[in-house]
Write a protein that holds these residues in place. Sequence first.
Motif, PDB file in Angstrom:
ATOM      1  N   PHE A 249       6.793  -4.616  -7.380  1.00  0.00           N
ATOM      2  CA  PHE A 249       7.804  -3.807  -6.701  1.00  0.00           C
ATOM      3  C   PHE A 249       8.962  -3.482  -7.653  1.00  0.00           C
ATOM      4  CE2 PHE A 249       5.282  -4.713  -3.166  1.00  0.00           C
ATOM      5  CZ  PHE A 249       5.738  -4.048  -2.034  1.00  0.00           C
ATOM      6  N   ASN A 252       8.066  -0.406  -9.922  1.00  0.00           N
ATOM      7  CA  ASN A 252       7.735   0.850  -9.241  1.00  0.00           C
ATOM      8  C   ASN A 252       9.002   1.454  -8.648  1.00  0.00           C
ATOM      9  OD1 ASN A 252       6.805   2.917  -7.577  1.00  0.00           O
ATOM     10  ND2 ASN A 252       4.923   1.819  -7.034  1.00  0.00           N
ATOM     11  N   LYS A 255       9.353   2.221  -4.897  1.00  0.00           N
ATOM     12  CA  LYS A 255       9.391   1.158  -3.904  1.00  0.00           C
ATOM     13  C   LYS A 255      10.784   0.534  -3.824  1.00  0.00           C
ATOM     14  CE  LYS A 255       4.563  -0.306  -3.878  1.00  0.00           C
ATOM     15  NZ  LYS A 255       4.379  -0.090  -2.443  1.00  0.00           N
ATOM     16  N   ASP A 306      -1.266  -1.234  -5.225  1.00  0.00           N
ATOM     17  CA  ASP A 306      -0.400  -2.390  -5.485  1.00  0.00           C
ATOM     18  C   ASP A 306      -1.240  -3.614  -5.840  1.00  0.00           C
ATOM     19  OD1 ASP A 306       1.833  -0.870  -4.782  1.00  0.00           O
ATOM     20  OD2 ASP A 306       1.776  -1.523  -2.696  1.00  0.00           O
TER      21      ASP A 306
END
Length: 357
Positions: A249, A252, A255, A306
């Motif tokens: 996370f 990215n 996100k 993911d």
Amino acid sequence: MESITTKNAIVHFNMNVYSELNKHIKLSNPSSIFILVDTNTHDYCLPRFLSNLESDDILVEVMEMPEGEDHKTIDICTGVWEALSEYGADRKSLLINLGGGVVTDLGGFVASTYMRGLDYINVPTSLLGMVDASVGGKTGVDLGPLKNQIGVISEGSMVLIDPAFLETLPQNHMVSGYAEMIKHGLIADKGYWHMLTNLEKLDVTVLDKLIYDSVIIKNNVVMKDPHEKGLRKILNFGHTLGHAIESCFLQNADKELLLHGEAIAIGMILEAYLSVKFCNLTKDELTEISDGVLKSFSKIEINSQDREIILKLLKHDKKNSHGKINFVLLDSIGKPKLDCEVDNNSINEAFNYYEKL
């Protein structure tokens, strides 16, 4: 509350922290005092801390870093090292890290490496920092998205836990630290686990004794294995997958960042599932753990892309050896098992289980 002695430091609690701090300053007579804060603790915690600090004629300088895990980097360390140098810090200087786990991790690393080591004190202001990050001497920074890849184990002189700082925390940061307390119960004390999962609400009024109990659990483990050669690995339950999820996370931009505890909460459920498959944890205990964790933590969507990234990130976990991914799993609640090998298919099964909860 009685102070807790660790291998090389002392953990003090409540208002006792300021008398002990000021006593330490008088006895050690540092040449200068540096206080590392982040943008939040500068505004919400520094005034209370400075009002209780007795520094006499010693120079006190405040250094501020940006807030958040994405700033736990070697670049920020360089900035702090340079500031120390510009202000004339020497080996008799004292560094006080006033903040959550990011500040105490990074500040401890800076102190341990500047001029080959300054005296430092951690003053954790988050629940996560109080029960976990600031205790035990693990310091360091992230390497890109990889959590805590650069660092040393080196304790400061003191950890000062003043629960009044928790009143400045947003609820999601309170809950983030709660994940580490849950972990302590799952790896070491079934009664503590039950106490935590039966709390009516998580607030400052009930936390004093629970924080103390968590520090006792962590310290008992660290004292037996300060350099994580064996037993101390149990403190990583939920972290093998949790850290990989947090890193996924973190790297990215599309996100929303997960707080450390939010990622570890997912990791604990996933690794509890793996504990049923590879150890002796019962399905009833798995249900109890899943329900107990989800009582405080919302489910997070983790898609197939993911999962692929998370599986690749697992290769960088610090518990790995000879190319094998090693997990800490549970034989039962309160009884961990070290160095468990797990295949990718089983990890995907664990994600499928989490998805259906």
